[in-house]
Write a protein that holds these residues in place. Structure first.
Motif, PDB file in Angstrom:
ATOM      1  N   TRP A  45       0.805  -1.218   0.000  1.00  0.00           N
ATOM      2  CA  TRP A  45       0.000   0.000   0.000  1.00  0.00           C
ATOM      3  C   TRP A  45       0.840   1.272   0.000  1.00  0.00           C
ATOM      4  O   TRP A  45       0.287   2.372  -0.032  1.00  0.00           O
ATOM      5  N   HIS A  46       2.151   1.135   0.056  1.00  0.00           N
ATOM      6  CA  HIS A  46       2.993   2.330   0.117  1.00  0.00           C
ATOM      7  C   HIS A  46       3.616   2.621  -1.247  1.00  0.00           C
ATOM      8  O   HIS A  46       3.999   1.706  -1.979  1.00  0.00           O
ATOM      9  N   GLY A  47       3.701   3.887  -1.581  1.00  0.00           N
ATOM     10  CA  GLY A  47       4.317   4.288  -2.835  1.00  0.00           C
ATOM     11  C   GLY A  47       5.825   4.437  -2.690  1.00  0.00           C
ATOM     12  O   GLY A  47       6.340   4.694  -1.603  1.00  0.00           O
ATOM     13  N   ASP A  48       6.528   4.231  -3.790  1.00  0.00           N
ATOM     14  CA  ASP A  48       7.982   4.374  -3.817  1.00  0.00           C
ATOM     15  C   ASP A  48       8.358   5.119  -5.090  1.00  0.00           C
ATOM     16  O   ASP A  48       8.252   4.586  -6.194  1.00  0.00           O
ATOM     17  N   ASP A  49       8.785   6.369  -4.930  1.00  0.00           N
ATOM     18  CA  ASP A  49       9.144   7.182  -6.090  1.00  0.00           C
ATOM     19  C   ASP A  49      10.650   7.360  -6.220  1.00  0.00           C
ATOM     20  O   ASP A  49      11.122   8.273  -6.891  1.00  0.00           O
ATOM     21  N   PHE A  50      11.403   6.467  -5.587  1.00  0.00           N
ATOM     22  CA  PHE A  50      12.859   6.551  -5.661  1.00  0.00           C
ATOM     23  C   PHE A  50      13.497   5.195  -5.935  1.00  0.00           C
ATOM     24  O   PHE A  50      14.145   4.998  -6.969  1.00  0.00           O
ATOM     25  N   TYR A  51      13.311   4.217  -5.042  1.00  0.00           N
ATOM     26  CA  TYR A  51      13.979   2.922  -5.172  1.00  0.00           C
ATOM     27  C   TYR A  51      13.350   2.030  -6.233  1.00  0.00           C
ATOM     28  O   TYR A  51      14.056   1.389  -7.022  1.00  0.00           O
ATOM     29  N   ARG A  52      12.023   1.930  -6.255  1.00  0.00           N
ATOM     30  CA  ARG A  52      11.322   1.017  -7.169  1.00  0.00           C
ATOM     31  C   ARG A  52      10.323   1.723  -8.070  1.00  0.00           C
ATOM     32  O   ARG A  52       9.456   1.077  -8.673  1.00  0.00           O
ATOM     33  N   GLY A  53      10.440   3.030  -8.176  1.00  0.00           N
ATOM     34  CA  GLY A  53       9.578   3.808  -9.048  1.00  0.00           C
ATOM     35  C   GLY A  53      10.154   5.207  -9.194  1.00  0.00           C
ATOM     36  O   GLY A  53      11.264   5.483  -8.743  1.00  0.00           O
ATOM     37  N   ASP A  54       9.396   6.093  -9.821  1.00  0.00           N
ATOM     38  CA  ASP A  54       9.839   7.478  -9.939  1.00  0.00           C
ATOM     39  C   ASP A  54       8.655   8.411  -9.699  1.00  0.00           C
ATOM     40  O   ASP A  54       7.561   7.963  -9.349  1.00  0.00           O
ATOM     41  N   LYS A  55       8.870   9.704  -9.876  1.00  0.00           N
ATOM     42  CA  LYS A  55       7.828  10.685  -9.579  1.00  0.00           C
ATOM     43  C   LYS A  55       6.600  10.489 -10.464  1.00  0.00           C
ATOM     44  O   LYS A  55       5.464  10.697 -10.020  1.00  0.00           O
ATOM     45  N   GLU A  56       6.812  10.116 -11.721  1.00  0.00           N
ATOM     46  CA  GLU A  56       5.701   9.945 -12.643  1.00  0.00           C
ATOM     47  C   GLU A  56       4.986   8.613 -12.440  1.00  0.00           C
ATOM     48  O   GLU A  56       3.759   8.531 -12.569  1.00  0.00           O
ATOM     49  N   LYS A  57       5.755   7.568 -12.139  1.00  0.00           N
ATOM     50  CA  LYS A  57       5.181   6.239 -11.943  1.00  0.00           C
ATOM     51  C   LYS A  57       5.736   5.639 -10.650  1.00  0.00           C
ATOM     52  O   LYS A  57       6.678   4.852 -10.665  1.00  0.00           O
ATOM     53  N   PRO A  58       5.156   6.007  -9.511  1.00  0.00           N
ATOM     54  CA  PRO A  58       5.625   5.436  -8.247  1.00  0.00           C
ATOM     55  C   PRO A  58       5.346   3.946  -8.162  1.00  0.00           C
ATOM     56  O   PRO A  58       4.289   3.477  -8.595  1.00  0.00           O
ATOM     57  N   GLY A  59       6.326   3.194  -7.653  1.00  0.00           N
ATOM     58  CA  GLY A  59       6.136   1.765  -7.490  1.00  0.00           C
ATOM     59  C   GLY A  59       5.324   1.458  -6.246  1.00  0.00           C
ATOM     60  O   GLY A  59       4.909   2.358  -5.510  1.00  0.00           O
ATOM     61  N   ARG A  60       5.097   0.171  -6.024  1.00  0.00           N
ATOM     62  CA  ARG A  60       4.374  -0.290  -4.834  1.00  0.00           C
ATOM     63  C   ARG A  60       5.315  -1.132  -3.982  1.00  0.00           C
ATOM     64  O   ARG A  60       5.887  -2.108  -4.463  1.00  0.00           O
TER      65      ARG A  60
END
Length: 208
Positions: A45-60
């Motif tokens: 349920w948590h977003g990740d916009d650095f390690y596993r995603g980015d600002k445009e497509k945040p990972g889970r």
């Protein structure tokens, strides 16, 4: 409360990992134990916009959600003496500054029956976090994981490594949320003939 404040005048500390810490703690430790904590369930349920995603497509990525009937399996690491400050400084950057997690102390129950419960530090991302994504269906979470990557790799790798840990270290535990999302990602990969991140070979579920 900062982790450093929790550990004043302590000679050792147990840190419980339930996400990427189970395969990549990133800090020196004395020993580790597989086990679980009660009263929490693991959720993507948590977003990740650095390690596993980015600002445009945040990972889970996973966080802990309070549930009296649930338990979450992972790894607890014991750090001692100078390792305490070094590990907390590292985790403060990895989990708090970049990941938005807060800290709590909980009871950790080792899988090894000869050892009694231990008090352990955990990191939790709450709904107050700006990049917290919250609940979604397994298919929605899988679809998001299938297309995201960040500075440390593809979001699928995070999912696969966590599922592999559970199967190898806790084969008797059925983590329905984790395995359902893994199956949903597998279906997406099968339908698409493999996920191909930019400048990468097609990624197959199970690759590390």
């Amino acid at each position: 409360m900062k982790p450093q404040d929790i550990m004043k005048e302590k000679s050792n500390l147990w840190i419980f990992g339930y996400g990427s810490l189970v395969w990549k703690p990133g800090f020196a430790y004395k020993r580790s134990n597989i086990g679980h904590i009660k009263g929490y369930k693991r959720r993507f349920w948590h977003g990740d916009d650095f390690y596993r995603g980015d600002k445009e497509k945040p990972g889970r990525v996973v966080t802990l959600v309070e549930d009296e009937e649930a338990c979450t399996w992972g790894v607890a690491y014991e750090v001692t003496d100078c390792q305490i400050e070094e590990s907390l400084q590292y985790l403060n950057m990895r989990e708090v500054v970049l990941g938005g997690y807060i800290t709590q102390m909980v009871e950790f129950i080792p899988k090894e029956k000869s050892q009694g419960p231990l008090l352990a530090l955990i990191y939790i991302a709450t709904s107050n976090n700006p990049i917290y994504l919250g609940p979604a269906s397994d298919m929605e979470i899988a679809a998001q994981i299938a297309i995201c990557r960040g500075s440390t790799g593809h979001n699928i790798e995070y999912l696969v490594r966590l599922a592999e840990f559970m199967r190898l270290s806790c084969p008797e535990v059925e983590d329905e949320h984790l395995f359902s999302i893994e199956a949903a990602v597998q279906n997406i990969i099968s339908d698409c003939g493999g996920i191909k991140p930019p400048d990468q070979k097609p990624m197959l579920l199970g690759a590390t």
